[in-house]
Design an enzyme around this catalytic site. Structure first.
Site, PDB file in Angstrom:
ATOM      1  CB  CYS A 123      -0.934   0.105   1.194  1.00  0.00           C
ATOM      2  SG  CYS A 123      -1.906  -1.368   1.487  1.00  0.00           S
ATOM      3  NE  ARG A 174       4.422   1.846  -0.795  1.00  0.00           N
ATOM      4  CZ  ARG A 174       5.562   1.426  -0.262  1.00  0.00           C
ATOM      5  NH1 ARG A 174       6.683   1.615  -0.903  1.00  0.00           N
ATOM      6  NH2 ARG A 174       5.587   0.834   0.903  1.00  0.00           N
ATOM      7  CD1 TRP A 192      -1.155  -5.763  -4.097  1.00  0.00           C
ATOM      8  CD2 TRP A 192      -0.669  -6.558  -2.056  1.00  0.00           C
ATOM      9  NE1 TRP A 192      -0.800  -7.084  -4.227  1.00  0.00           N
ATOM     10  CE2 TRP A 192      -0.499  -7.599  -2.995  1.00  0.00           C
ATOM     11  CE3 TRP A 192      -0.419  -6.833  -0.714  1.00  0.00           C
ATOM     12  CZ2 TRP A 192      -0.086  -8.874  -2.640  1.00  0.00           C
ATOM     13  CZ3 TRP A 192      -0.010  -8.112  -0.355  1.00  0.00           C
ATOM     14  CH2 TRP A 192       0.156  -9.116  -1.317  1.00  0.00           C
ATOM     15  CG  ASN A 216       2.627   0.538   3.779  1.00  0.00           C
ATOM     16  OD1 ASN A 216       2.283  -0.582   3.409  1.00  0.00           O
ATOM     17  ND2 ASN A 216       3.855   0.985   3.660  1.00  0.00           N
ATOM     18  N   GLY A 217       1.037  -1.552   5.969  1.00  0.00           N
ATOM     19  CA  GLY A 217       1.648  -2.536   6.867  1.00  0.00           C
ATOM     20  C   GLY A 217       0.620  -3.556   7.324  1.00  0.00           C
ATOM     21  CD  GLU A 242      13.687 -11.971 -14.086  1.00  0.00           C
ATOM     22  OE1 GLU A 242      13.372 -12.627 -13.089  1.00  0.00           O
ATOM     23  OE2 GLU A 242      13.276 -10.816 -14.303  1.00  0.00           O
ATOM     24  CE  LYS A 280      10.093  -9.462 -15.199  1.00  0.00           C
ATOM     25  NZ  LYS A 280      11.058  -9.557 -14.162  1.00  0.00           N
ATOM     26  CD  GLU A 330       6.617  -9.826 -13.113  1.00  0.00           C
ATOM     27  OE1 GLU A 330       6.200  -9.376 -12.045  1.00  0.00           O
ATOM     28  OE2 GLU A 330       7.808  -9.804 -13.451  1.00  0.00           O
ATOM     29  CG  HIS A 370      15.252 -35.957 -14.382  1.00  0.00           C
ATOM     30  ND1 HIS A 370      15.661 -37.257 -14.272  1.00  0.00           N
ATOM     31  CD2 HIS A 370      16.322 -35.257 -14.825  1.00  0.00           C
ATOM     32  CE1 HIS A 370      16.935 -37.351 -14.611  1.00  0.00           C
ATOM     33  NE2 HIS A 370      17.364 -36.145 -14.961  1.00  0.00           N
ATOM     34  CE  LYS A 377       9.636  -1.937  -9.524  1.00  0.00           C
ATOM     35  NZ  LYS A 377      10.067  -2.959 -10.484  1.00  0.00           N
TER      36      LYS A 377
HETATM   37  O1  M6R Z   1      12.354  -4.994  -4.492  1.00  0.00           O
HETATM   38  P1  M6R Z   1      12.821  -6.404  -4.559  1.00  0.00           P
HETATM   39  O2  M6R Z   1      13.861  -6.631  -5.609  1.00  0.00           O
HETATM   40  O3  M6R Z   1      13.284  -6.929  -3.232  1.00  0.00           O
HETATM   41  O4  M6R Z   1      11.538  -7.244  -4.961  1.00  0.00           O
HETATM   42  C1  M6R Z   1      11.564  -8.632  -4.996  1.00  0.00           C
HETATM   43  C2  M6R Z   1      10.469  -9.176  -5.886  1.00  0.00           C
HETATM   44  O5  M6R Z   1       9.215  -8.845  -5.364  1.00  0.00           O
HETATM   45  C3  M6R Z   1      10.581  -8.619  -7.296  1.00  0.00           C
HETATM   46  O6  M6R Z   1      11.840  -8.896  -7.830  1.00  0.00           O
HETATM   47  C4  M6R Z   1       9.523  -9.212  -8.220  1.00  0.00           C
HETATM   48  O7  M6R Z   1       9.719 -10.582  -8.375  1.00  0.00           O
HETATM   49  C5  M6R Z   1       9.597  -8.497  -9.555  1.00  0.00           C
HETATM   50  N1  M6R Z   1       8.819  -7.306  -9.508  1.00  0.00           N
HETATM   51  C6  M6R Z   1       9.158  -9.334 -10.686  1.00  0.00           C
HETATM   52  O8  M6R Z   1       9.340  -8.662 -11.884  1.00  0.00           O
END
Ligand code: M6R
Length: 616
Positions: free
Chosen positions: A2, A27, A77, A103-104, A489, A493, A496, A512, A611
């Site tokens: 948030c 956020r 969020w 937030n929290g 990765e 990408k 997500e 396997h 994010k």
């Molecule tokens: O801010 P951070 O790098 O610690 O965040 C970790 C993950 O939440 C972040 O890398 C997430 O997997 C990416 N936004 C994906 O693209």
């Protein structure tokens, strides 16, 4: 997660709050709301869904927006309760005098709620935040003072919070508090700001105070007072904010993600600048605080991170072990926390995080800090909580990353890890360790920006492939060795931002189990780079082809005789295996981007995500 924002001054509060929230959407973005104070009245407006829905509501409330110069706002969020209007912040107490954004996560909210219900409080929402609103209001009943009420309430709250509260009977102030959630106060002339993060206020001020845990502050138009947990008035350092407002604009690109992918060549130049001074020179890494003799005592390295940062850490393992000859474990922070990890003063712990605010990683770092290990933090936010925990802070300077999908920060983390690995080797073994392989890697790092630019200029083939495969429901990414994390990765990408079920595997693992899933409806993307695992991955591609899978090759070389295997080939500039993760990832980012864009997805703000993941 948030985002929270507060404003007090002479501007129209609604405009500052909405602009701030738009920069905090990374956020969370499942609902939003603001509270506007005018005279001794407070009006609360909330909307489910994206911020535009709130903006639409406010268009019909111009009379209030015109007269209010104090307010608080929130973008959510969801953690406790569905993302509905009733659960959206701000929340109020029963008499509606107190209004709060948060937030929290309040861990003892059930316990507090039961007590408050017995005392007669009636709850409207399922949120933990509303519990805090009632609690602060109860304490106000005892003290008639918002500061004291907040101080008393936070002592009863367990968990993480950043709070902004206003009260009808004290209409000239915002009271704030924080613990394990970020909060910054922006300083203006005759006005002040509060926010979860700098982008929300950067267009108004470049001066800020960061609140530390358990501090409570009173923010007025012309003054700020901050108290520590013992109620002592303290003077916090005023810091100058490092960002320009332009850094948070799309600069003509359709999405932030595309802009950020295109920024990667400059990001590489930035990270290398002042550190890689030529192929025969030692890497300069003044931020790394261990001496050569201390480096020699390191017996193990532990890398802790989440998501994309974790994948960067996996590449880091490969290159640190190769160059520095120190065993490296890489682990998701969320797993690291809940087991008996073995670390001591001879352990180098590397925390990697774009935001520096990821709760799991912060908790893991705090935990291992007690074991006296040296903590190096690689982060894009030198102003973050994690940065403040670092013994060695290695900022990556990728600039603000807005898109939820991490791209340029991953690139910056990779480059930082290359530098750190070579640095550790040079410090440990001396200049004689700079052999031809190291010189080649340094040269390739120097040439990397132009390779990325060449790839970006020839993206039409990637666009074509994206369009061809956009309607498949599943995807498998395979690679081996140093590109295994690239496969993970690339799959992350794609899933997500397009919601296509994509999974990354070590190519050798295909047989396997996962091979059972292969047929003509399952495209397999194989990363094939010349080097030690090339032939092995090629054999794995044969195996996939024999199961009728559609095969896409991302490769820097393919022999004519092997072209037949692939339905589509995306060629990347030539280079060694060692540098290839930094080249291949650009293709995978673009492929994911173009597929999501073709499918019309919300690229920068994919569903269910945020994010900065500030909850465990
Ligand atoms: O801010 P951070 O790098 O610690 O965040 C970790 C993950 O939440 C972040 O890398 C997430 O997997 C990416 N936004 C994906 O693209």
């Amino acid at each position: 997660m948030c985002g929270i924002i507060g404003y007090i001054g002479s501007r129209k509060a609604s405009e500052v709050l909405i602009s701030g929230l738009s920069h905090l959407e990374y956020r969370g973005y499942d609902s939003s709301g603001i509270a506007l104070m005018h005279g001794n009245s407070v009006d609360v407006y909330k909307a489910q869904g994206k911020l535009v829905n709130l903006i639409e509501i406010l268009k019909t409330k111009q009379d209030i927006c015109d007269i209010s110069h104090i307010g608080i706002g929130h973008i959510r969020w969801a953690t406790h309760g569905l993302p509905t209007t009733v659960n959206a912040h701000p929340h109020t107490c029963n008499c509606k005098n107190l209004t709060l954004v948060h937030n929290g996560i309040i861990e003892n909210y059930q316990e507090l709620k039961e007590i408050l219900q017995k005392e007669g409080c009636i709850f409207q929402s399922q949120t933990d935040t509303e519990v805090a609103a009632h609690l602060i209001a109860r304490e106000y009943g005892k003290t008639n003072n918002l500061l004291k009420a907040m101080q008393s309430a936070v002592k009863q709250i367990k968990g993480a919070f950043a709070f902004c509260a206003i009260h009808k009977l004290e209409p000239d102030k915002i009271v704030v508090a924080k613990r394990n959630a970020p909060l910054v106060i922006g300083l203006g002339e005759g006005e002040n700001f509060v926010a979860s993060d700098i982008p929300a206020i950067i267009e108004y001020t470049k001066k800020a105070i960061y609140l530390s845990d358990n501090e409570v502050g009173v923010v007025e138009k012309n003054s700020i007072q901050i108290f520590d947990e013992n109620d002592k008035l303290i003077i916090n350092k005023v810091e100058y904010l490092p960002f320009e407002a332009v850094a948070i604009s799309k600069m003509g690109y359709k999405h932030f993600m595309l802009k950020e992918i295109h920024e990667q060549s400059d990001v590489v130049r930035n990270v290398l600048s002042g550190k890689l001074l030529g192929i025969n020179n030692e890497i300069k890494l003044e931020e790394f605080k261990l001496t050569p003799s201390e480096i020699n005592k390191i017996t193990r390295v532990q890398i802790i991170a989440c998501g994309t940062s974790l994948h960067a850490g996996m590449v880091g393992k490969y290159i640190i072990e190769k160059f520095a000859k120190i065993p490296v474990d890489v682990e998701p922070s969320s797993e690291y926390i809940y087991r008996d990890t073995i670390a001591d003063e001879n352990t180098l712990v590397i925390g990697i995080s774009q935001s520096g605010e990821t709760a799991d990683t912060i908790t893991a770092i705090k935990q291992v800090k007690e074991k006296k290990s040296h903590i190096a933090i690689i982060t894009n936010r030198a102003d973050s909580t994690m940065a403040r925990l670092a013994d060695s802070l290695l900022p990556v300077n990728a600039g603000i990353e807005v898109s939820v999908a991490a791209t340029k920060s991953y690139m910056a983390q990779l480059i930082s890890l290359y530098l750190l690995s070579i640095f550790l080797m040079e410090q440990k073994f001396g200049p004689s360790a700079i052999n031809d392989e190291v010189k080649t890697l340094k040269q390739e790092l120097i040439e990397l920006p132009s390779k990325i630019e060449a790839l970006l200029e020839n993206a039409s083939n990637i666009q074509r492939v994206a369009k061809k495969y956009a309607n498949y429901k599943d995807f498998i990414f395979i690679a081996r060795g140093i590109n295994y994390p690239s496969a993970l990765e690339g799959a992350l990408k794609l899933k997500e931002i397009s919601y296509i079920n994509a999974t990354g595997y070590g190519a050798g693992e295909l047989k396997h189990g996962p091979i059972a899933m292969l047929d003509e409806n399952m495209p397999v993307l194989a990363i094939l780079n010349t080097g030690i695992v090339y032939d092995k991955v090629l054999s794995n591609c044969e195996e996939a082809k024999a199961r009728q899978a559609k095969l896409i090759g991302v490769t820097n070389y393919i022999a004519d005789k092997d072209v037949r295997l692939f339905d589509d080939i995306i060629t990347v500039p030539s280079g060694s295996d060692l540098i290839s993760p930094a080249v291949n990832i650009v293709v995978l980012q673009l492929l994911a981007y173009y597929i999501a864009e073709y499918l019309g997805k919300d690229v920068d703000q994919p569903r269910n995500l945020a994010k900065s993941v500030t909850v465990e």
